[in-house]
Design a protein around this motif. Structure first.
Motif, mmCIF file in Angstrom:
data_model
loop_
_atom_site.group_PDB
_atom_site.id
_atom_site.type_symbol
_atom_site.label_atom_id
_atom_site.label_comp_id
_atom_site.label_asym_id
_atom_site.label_seq_id
_atom_site.Cartn_x
_atom_site.Cartn_y
_atom_site.Cartn_z
ATOM 1 N N SER A 260 0.850 -1.190 0.000
ATOM 2 C CA SER A 260 0.000 0.000 0.000
ATOM 3 C C SER A 260 0.885 1.238 0.000
ATOM 4 O O SER A 260 1.999 1.236 0.518
ATOM 5 N N HIS A 261 0.365 2.272 -0.624
ATOM 6 C CA HIS A 261 1.080 3.531 -0.800
ATOM 7 C C HIS A 261 0.097 4.619 -0.399
ATOM 8 O O HIS A 261 -0.974 4.738 -1.009
ATOM 9 N N THR A 262 0.432 5.404 0.619
ATOM 10 C CA THR A 262 -0.506 6.378 1.151
ATOM 11 C C THR A 262 0.136 7.759 1.201
ATOM 12 O O THR A 262 1.270 7.897 1.650
ATOM 13 N N THR A 263 -0.608 8.769 0.724
ATOM 14 C CA THR A 263 -0.188 10.161 0.851
ATOM 15 C C THR A 263 -1.314 10.918 1.542
ATOM 16 O O THR A 263 -2.359 10.344 1.859
ATOM 17 N N GLN A 264 -1.112 12.219 1.708
ATOM 18 C CA GLN A 264 -2.136 13.051 2.323
ATOM 19 C C GLN A 264 -3.409 13.083 1.483
ATOM 20 O O GLN A 264 -4.501 13.288 2.001
ATOM 21 N N LEU A 265 -3.282 12.889 0.167
ATOM 22 C CA LEU A 265 -4.419 13.022 -0.738
ATOM 23 C C LEU A 265 -4.984 11.717 -1.271
ATOM 24 O O LEU A 265 -6.133 11.666 -1.692
ATOM 25 N N LYS A 266 -4.173 10.664 -1.298
ATOM 26 C CA LYS A 266 -4.598 9.460 -1.989
ATOM 27 C C LYS A 266 -3.954 8.223 -1.372
ATOM 28 O O LYS A 266 -2.867 8.289 -0.819
ATOM 29 N N ALA A 267 -4.642 7.108 -1.541
ATOM 30 C CA ALA A 267 -4.089 5.824 -1.088
ATOM 31 C C ALA A 267 -4.433 4.766 -2.121
ATOM 32 O O ALA A 267 -5.492 4.828 -2.760
ATOM 33 N N TRP A 268 -3.526 3.830 -2.328
ATOM 34 C CA TRP A 268 -3.805 2.677 -3.181
ATOM 35 C C TRP A 268 -3.163 1.452 -2.574
ATOM 36 O O TRP A 268 -2.215 1.552 -1.800
ATOM 37 N N LYS A 269 -3.720 0.315 -2.922
ATOM 38 C CA LYS A 269 -3.206 -0.959 -2.424
ATOM 39 C C LYS A 269 -3.259 -1.967 -3.550
ATOM 40 O O LYS A 269 -4.190 -1.974 -4.341
ATOM 41 N N VAL A 270 -2.240 -2.813 -3.604
ATOM 42 C CA VAL A 270 -2.200 -3.862 -4.604
ATOM 43 C C VAL A 270 -1.857 -5.175 -3.910
ATOM 44 O O VAL A 270 -1.018 -5.204 -3.011
ATOM 45 N N LEU B 44 4.105 -13.332 -5.983
ATOM 46 C CA LEU B 44 5.388 -13.186 -6.668
ATOM 47 C C LEU B 44 5.426 -14.030 -7.939
ATOM 48 O O LEU B 44 5.036 -15.194 -7.935
ATOM 49 N N GLY B 45 5.866 -13.408 -9.031
ATOM 50 C CA GLY B 45 6.040 -14.100 -10.292
ATOM 51 C C GLY B 45 4.792 -14.270 -11.135
ATOM 52 O O GLY B 45 4.877 -14.756 -12.255
ATOM 53 N N GLU B 46 3.623 -13.860 -10.628
ATOM 54 C CA GLU B 46 2.371 -14.024 -11.373
ATOM 55 C C GLU B 46 1.881 -12.680 -11.905
ATOM 56 O O GLU B 46 1.556 -11.779 -11.135
ATOM 57 N N PRO B 47 1.814 -12.518 -13.236
ATOM 58 C CA PRO B 47 1.307 -11.271 -13.817
ATOM 59 C C PRO B 47 -0.150 -11.032 -13.420
ATOM 60 O O PRO B 47 -0.917 -11.971 -13.229
ATOM 61 N N PHE B 48 -0.528 -9.755 -13.305
ATOM 62 C CA PHE B 48 -1.898 -9.393 -12.952
ATOM 63 C C PHE B 48 -2.219 -8.032 -13.547
ATOM 64 O O PHE B 48 -1.324 -7.264 -13.895
ATOM 65 N N ASP B 49 -3.515 -7.748 -13.679
ATOM 66 C CA ASP B 49 -3.968 -6.436 -14.139
ATOM 67 C C ASP B 49 -4.009 -5.503 -12.944
ATOM 68 O O ASP B 49 -4.502 -5.861 -11.873
ATOM 69 N N GLN B 50 -3.491 -4.287 -13.155
ATOM 70 C CA GLN B 50 -3.421 -3.307 -12.079
ATOM 71 C C GLN B 50 -3.954 -1.980 -12.589
ATOM 72 O O GLN B 50 -3.678 -1.589 -13.723
ATOM 73 N N VAL B 51 -4.708 -1.284 -11.758
ATOM 74 C CA VAL B 51 -5.128 0.076 -12.072
ATOM 75 C C VAL B 51 -4.128 0.998 -11.375
ATOM 76 O O VAL B 51 -3.931 0.920 -10.160
ATOM 77 N N THR B 52 -3.474 1.857 -12.162
ATOM 78 C CA THR B 52 -2.467 2.758 -11.612
ATOM 79 C C THR B 52 -3.126 3.862 -10.795
ATOM 80 O O THR B 52 -4.351 4.049 -10.858
ATOM 81 N N GLU B 53 -2.316 4.619 -10.066
ATOM 82 C CA GLU B 53 -2.847 5.694 -9.233
ATOM 83 C C GLU B 53 -3.599 6.745 -10.041
ATOM 84 O O GLU B 53 -4.497 7.395 -9.536
ATOM 85 N N ASP B 54 -3.233 6.899 -11.319
ATOM 86 C CA ASP B 54 -3.916 7.883 -12.153
ATOM 87 C C ASP B 54 -5.003 7.255 -13.028
ATOM 88 O O ASP B 54 -5.494 7.867 -13.963
ATOM 89 N N GLY B 55 -5.390 5.999 -12.724
ATOM 90 C CA GLY B 55 -6.549 5.382 -13.349
ATOM 91 C C GLY B 55 -6.305 4.584 -14.623
ATOM 92 O O GLY B 55 -7.257 4.087 -15.222
ATOM 93 N N ARG B 56 -5.061 4.437 -15.044
ATOM 94 C CA ARG B 56 -4.779 3.647 -16.247
ATOM 95 C C ARG B 56 -4.654 2.175 -15.876
ATOM 96 O O ARG B 56 -4.334 1.826 -14.747
ATOM 97 N N THR B 57 -4.922 1.296 -16.868
ATOM 98 C CA THR B 57 -4.798 -0.144 -16.643
ATOM 99 C C THR B 57 -3.423 -0.606 -17.106
ATOM 100 O O THR B 57 -2.993 -0.275 -18.209
#
Length: 131
Positions: free
Chosen positions: A52-62, A66-79
């Motif tokens: 998890s990555h947390t700032t004063q304005l935003k937080a995200w968690k993934v 290990l070793g397994e590809p996955f789809d992720q939504v970036t902090e700015d909303g891209r896939t």
């Protein structure tokens, strides 16, 4: 040192805005990200790991295995397509968005973590202290 669960707070940042620009993050979000002082928390174990990555304005968690590809939504909303691998004390993330690829290397020590970001010939470094 083994990679262990813990929490880290950023103490310095170098060239991060240029890295964000290289990976396609818009100007407003880049400016906000450069000013933020993030905290990262890593949870390891037998099952999926969580980062998890947390700032004063935003937080995200993934969550990832290990070793397994996955789809992720970036902090700015891209896939993105991401994969995390471990190399000794380093947790390496390869992220692909369209035809572009970036790499984030988290290098852990007993007292902190250095994160190196690289894409399109641009490198940035952020240093974190362990809390």
């Amino acid at each position: 040192m083994a990679i262990e669960s813990g929490t880290w707070e950023m103490t310095s940042s170098d060239n991060y805005g240029e890295y964000l620009k290289a990976v396609g993050v818009g100007m407003i979000q880049r400016n906000l990200a450069e000013k933020a002082v993030p905290t990262e928390e890593l949870t390891t174990g037998d099952g999926p790991w969580e980062l998890s990555h947390t700032t004063q304005l935003k937080a995200w968690k993934v969550s990832f295995t290990l070793g397994e590809p996955f789809d992720q939504v970036t902090e700015d909303g891209r896939t993105a397509k991401s994969v995390f691998v471990r190399d000794g004390d380093k947790l390496i993330q390869i992220q692909k968005i369209g035809g572009d690829q970036s790499q984030v290397i988290r290098d852990y020590s007993p007292t902190g973590m250095t994160v190196t970001y690289a894409a399109k010939g641009i490198t940035a470094t952020r240093v974190f202290k362990r809390l």
